[in-house]
Design an enzyme around this catalytic site. Sequence first.
Site, mmCIF file in Angstrom:
data_model
loop_
_atom_site.group_PDB
_atom_site.id
_atom_site.type_symbol
_atom_site.label_atom_id
_atom_site.label_comp_id
_atom_site.label_asym_id
_atom_site.label_seq_id
_atom_site.Cartn_x
_atom_site.Cartn_y
_atom_site.Cartn_z
ATOM 1 N N HIS A 284 25.104 44.143 -32.724
ATOM 2 C CA HIS A 284 26.159 44.640 -32.060
ATOM 3 C C HIS A 284 27.430 43.477 -31.600
ATOM 4 C CE1 HIS A 284 28.471 47.496 -29.416
ATOM 5 N NE2 HIS A 284 28.710 46.231 -28.847
ATOM 6 N N GLU A 285 26.472 42.739 -30.983
ATOM 7 C CA GLU A 285 27.464 41.661 -30.451
ATOM 8 C C GLU A 285 28.011 40.647 -31.624
ATOM 9 O OE1 GLU A 285 28.273 41.128 -27.362
ATOM 10 O OE2 GLU A 285 27.175 42.780 -26.344
ATOM 11 N N HIS A 288 30.927 42.080 -32.799
ATOM 12 C CA HIS A 288 32.360 41.847 -32.285
ATOM 13 C C HIS A 288 32.884 40.705 -32.582
ATOM 14 C CE1 HIS A 288 32.480 45.106 -29.503
ATOM 15 N NE2 HIS A 288 31.417 44.695 -28.862
ATOM 16 N N GLU A 361 34.137 48.787 -29.636
ATOM 17 C CA GLU A 361 32.713 49.136 -29.397
ATOM 18 C C GLU A 361 32.068 49.990 -30.691
ATOM 19 O OE1 GLU A 361 30.724 47.642 -27.416
ATOM 20 O OE2 GLU A 361 32.421 46.705 -26.491
ATOM 21 N N ASP A 365 29.091 49.037 -33.016
ATOM 22 C CA ASP A 365 27.897 49.929 -33.123
ATOM 23 C C ASP A 365 27.657 50.044 -34.995
ATOM 24 O OD1 ASP A 365 27.246 50.106 -30.796
ATOM 25 O OD2 ASP A 365 28.251 52.152 -30.348
#
Length: 421
Positions: A284-285, A288, A361, A365
């Site tokens: 997930h990070e 980003h 977000e 995801d």
Amino acid sequence: MEQLIVAVFLVLFTLEFLIELLLNELNLRHVRARWSERKIPAYFDGKISPDEYEKSVEYTLAKGRFARWGEIYGRCIALVVLFSGLLGWLDQFAASIAAQFSLHSYGQAIIFCLSVGMVFSIAGLPTSFYSTFGLEAKFGFNKTSISLFIADKIKGVILAVVIGVPFLLVILWLMDTTGRYWWVWAFCFIVGFQLLMIVIFPTFIAPWFNKFEPLKEGELRKGILALADQVGFKTSGIYAMDGSKRSAHSNAYFTGIGKTKRIVLFDTLIDQMTIDQGLAVLAHEMGHYKMKHIRRMLIVQTVFLLIGLYVLSLLLNYPPLFSAFGLNPSHHAALVLFSLLFGPATFYLGPFMNLLSRRHEYEADRFAAQTLRDGKPMEEALVNLTVKNLANLTPHPWYSAYHYSHPTPSERIDAIRQCGV
Ligand SMILES: [Zn+2]
């Protein structure tokens, strides 16, 4: 004119205060109502025990009550500072010290800015102390000792002086010497300064507060490296941080830019999650970064900064603004006034920034689910994080829309299931 300025300020200030209070009360009522019906989102069925649910409700309610009184207290402090004549007095005090020690005119500016900062830091001590040793301790999250708390505060002051004073001196110097377009110069300087901070934070500042150790060899480390390789994410190291010395809350983050990015995992996160869940959080990070969310957020903030500095340059030549708050016009008074009065403006921008952040977000995801070719680990990680951190399972939709930079866990799980992996 002064009265009009004060009136406009008070209207915006009160409106912001009422919105904060109202949203908080709505949220508390909502949580209590759901609790009385024992109505939790379906995803948590069987994943959270009745005891844990009760504890999360109590934690949410306690935080909400604390937020209510903290809000009232903070507002009173702001009003006292702005309208008691304290600012004017501090400015004169700074001038007299500067004269006594025959300091450069910047001496007065620095003493004034530091003393205003000190007033707010001291005023904030009781709430910070209660939050750590009252609220967080009551729910078993606090691991900070009194001596660590004091050491942290002292280090904070040292950093504010060592970094803040040179920063302020450059801004004041640019205001004095670069003419009408000083705000453009100041803008370039601040952007450069921020980039420098991104580079020096992980290597020079963060280690002063926490210990960072390379993540030990094992399945998790291997998994992270494979993941980074798969998505083409360059990193200079994976570190475990002793977050548990302050709090049982868990987290993970990336710092730095370019090839020097570091992955930092709180030891609490490593303890609380399975390997698959941890990898989902990291995927997930990485999402980003891959989707340039961080860069996009920085650009948005940079645009706001430029607008803010331009507004400041206009206010600089408007004496009634200074006299409305008991100050004589000066560059340093403008900087302080601007930082105090700008709160309402950023407050109204907050929900828009949160909207953008929530969109990011969802995208991260989806990226995690697609990268792992499975949405389950991300879903489980979200449930796990929510339960372990006693997060609010049932926030009021208005409250979360306004304040949450992340969608609620249920919203995120819904979206993960919809992306069909
Ligand atoms: Zn995220």
